[in-house]
Scaffold this active site. Structure first.
Site, PDB file in Angstrom:
ATOM      1  N   ASP A  98      -1.622   6.293  17.403  1.00 56.12           N
ATOM      2  CA  ASP A  98      -0.204   6.482  17.195  1.00 56.12           C
ATOM      3  C   ASP A  98       0.499   6.084  18.503  1.00 56.12           C
ATOM      4  O   ASP A  98      -0.131   6.016  19.551  1.00 56.12           O
ATOM      5  CB  ASP A  98       0.028   7.966  16.858  1.00 56.12           C
ATOM      6  CG  ASP A  98       1.493   8.324  16.887  1.00 56.12           C
ATOM      7  OD1 ASP A  98       2.269   7.659  16.162  1.00 56.12           O
ATOM      8  OD2 ASP A  98       1.874   9.235  17.641  1.00 56.12           O
ATOM      9  N   ASP A 146       4.302   6.981  19.758  1.00 57.10           N
ATOM     10  CA  ASP A 146       5.179   7.943  20.441  1.00 57.10           C
ATOM     11  C   ASP A 146       4.534   9.320  20.519  1.00 57.10           C
ATOM     12  O   ASP A 146       4.145   9.893  19.504  1.00 57.10           O
ATOM     13  CB  ASP A 146       6.524   8.038  19.708  1.00 57.10           C
ATOM     14  CG  ASP A 146       7.197   6.676  19.565  1.00 57.10           C
ATOM     15  OD1 ASP A 146       6.920   5.789  20.397  1.00 57.10           O
ATOM     16  OD2 ASP A 146       7.987   6.487  18.622  1.00 57.10           O
ATOM     17  N   SER A 152       2.156   2.916  13.663  1.00 57.84           N
ATOM     18  CA  SER A 152       3.309   3.758  13.973  1.00 57.84           C
ATOM     19  C   SER A 152       4.309   3.790  12.819  1.00 57.84           C
ATOM     20  O   SER A 152       4.574   2.771  12.192  1.00 57.84           O
ATOM     21  CB  SER A 152       3.934   3.146  15.236  1.00 57.84           C
ATOM     22  OG  SER A 152       5.057   3.838  15.639  1.00 57.84           O
ATOM     23  N   ASN A 153       4.829   4.986  12.553  1.00 58.79           N
ATOM     24  CA  ASN A 153       5.953   5.097  11.616  1.00 58.79           C
ATOM     25  C   ASN A 153       7.236   4.874  12.411  1.00 58.79           C
ATOM     26  O   ASN A 153       7.484   5.598  13.380  1.00 58.79           O
ATOM     27  CB  ASN A 153       6.020   6.509  11.013  1.00 58.79           C
ATOM     28  CG  ASN A 153       5.021   6.723   9.890  1.00 58.79           C
ATOM     29  OD1 ASN A 153       4.365   5.788   9.435  1.00 58.79           O
ATOM     30  ND2 ASN A 153       4.899   7.962   9.441  1.00 58.79           N
ATOM     31  N   HIS A 202       9.968   1.824   6.948  1.00 62.30           N
ATOM     32  CA  HIS A 202      10.615   2.431   5.777  1.00 62.30           C
ATOM     33  C   HIS A 202      10.915   3.917   5.939  1.00 62.30           C
ATOM     34  O   HIS A 202      10.387   4.586   6.810  1.00 62.30           O
ATOM     35  CB  HIS A 202       9.706   2.261   4.543  1.00 62.30           C
ATOM     36  CG  HIS A 202       9.282   0.856   4.326  1.00 62.30           C
ATOM     37  ND1 HIS A 202       7.974   0.444   4.467  1.00 62.30           N
ATOM     38  CD2 HIS A 202      10.001  -0.246   3.999  1.00 62.30           C
ATOM     39  CE1 HIS A 202       7.899  -0.865   4.220  1.00 62.30           C
ATOM     40  NE2 HIS A 202       9.110  -1.305   3.942  1.00 62.30           N
ATOM     41  N   CYS A 237       2.937   2.245   3.254  1.00 58.44           N
ATOM     42  CA  CYS A 237       2.530   2.094   4.656  1.00 58.44           C
ATOM     43  C   CYS A 237       3.035   3.208   5.574  1.00 58.44           C
ATOM     44  O   CYS A 237       2.666   3.252   6.746  1.00 58.44           O
ATOM     45  CB  CYS A 237       2.908   0.716   5.194  1.00 58.44           C
ATOM     46  SG  CYS A 237       4.620   0.221   4.982  1.00 58.44           S
TER      47      CYS A 237
HETATM   48 ZN   LIG Z   1       6.369   1.621   4.874  1.00 59.46          ZN
END
Ligand SMILES: [Zn+2]
Length: 210
Positions: free
Chosen positions: A19, A21, A61-62, A102, A117
């Protein structure tokens, strides 16, 4: 020579997914300025240890800040190039970068959507596995949130929670969430240390069984 002997043998190997952050760099709420990218102590050293053993190190990463209109996709790409640069100063590198732009409820199309994702959905890992010929069941996910651990468990890999970033408050949710990390580490360095120890033990067992 038969055709099959000409086919290159691609041995599937595991990777270490990280990950971003709160795990590699300092957690700041929705990082939107390059100058806020700061490596956590010993993060580069930890990554170097994986690099030396040729274990792929891949960032996942999100980045829902994109869907929320806080920054753009190209900013995230720029951030990753900068991260690669500051890692390089310390002799470390990441093999690849994947992120989800997203969010299921925030912002507008095309970013507002239920995607496959956004961690803990495994889309980013599946994409990485196909691009780098990885065996996800031999892989690790290290992050400061239980979604990172859940992500690992969903692909039959191993999940490690670090206590940096949001890690300490996430740790308190373990019992309720029933998402059990394979290991809890004080930071990325300790997490990677555990991974390398585990791989070494695995190799010893393999040697002894020959
Ligand atoms: Zn996504």
């Amino acid at each position: 020579m038969t055709e099959s002997s000409l086919t290159p043998i691609i041995k599937s190997r595991g990777a270490v997914f990280l990950d971003r952050d709160g795990t590699i760099i300092k957690e700041v709420n929705y990082l939107s300025r390059i100058q806020d990218v700061k490596l956590l102590p010993q993060a580069a050293d930890a990554i170097t240890r994986l690099n030396r053993q040729q274990i792929p190190v891949i960032l996942v990463s999100n980045q829902s800040g994109i869907a929320r209109g806080k920054f753009t996709e190209s900013f995230v790409t720029k951030t990753h190039l900068y991260l690669q640069k500051i890692l390089a100063r310390e002799g470390a590198y990441l093999d690849d970068f994947f992120f989800c732009p997203h969010h299921p409820e925030a912002g507008n199309a095309p970013y507002r959507k239920i995607c496959d994702c956004r961690k803990p959905a495994p889309g980013l890992l599946l994409e990485a596995a196909s691009r780098h010929h990885l065996d996800l069941s031999k892989s690790y996910v290290i992050g400061d949130k239980l979604i990172d651990v859940e992500l690992a468990l969903r692909v039959s890999g191993k999940g490690i929670l670090v206590e940096t970033g949001h890690g300490k408050s996430e740790k308190e949710k373990i019992v309720e969430s029933k998402i059990n990390p394979n290991f809890i580490a004080v930071d990325l360095y300790a997490a990677i240390n555990w991974v390398l120890e585990e791989l070494r033990r695995g190799r010893k067992i393999a040697e002894n069984s020959v």
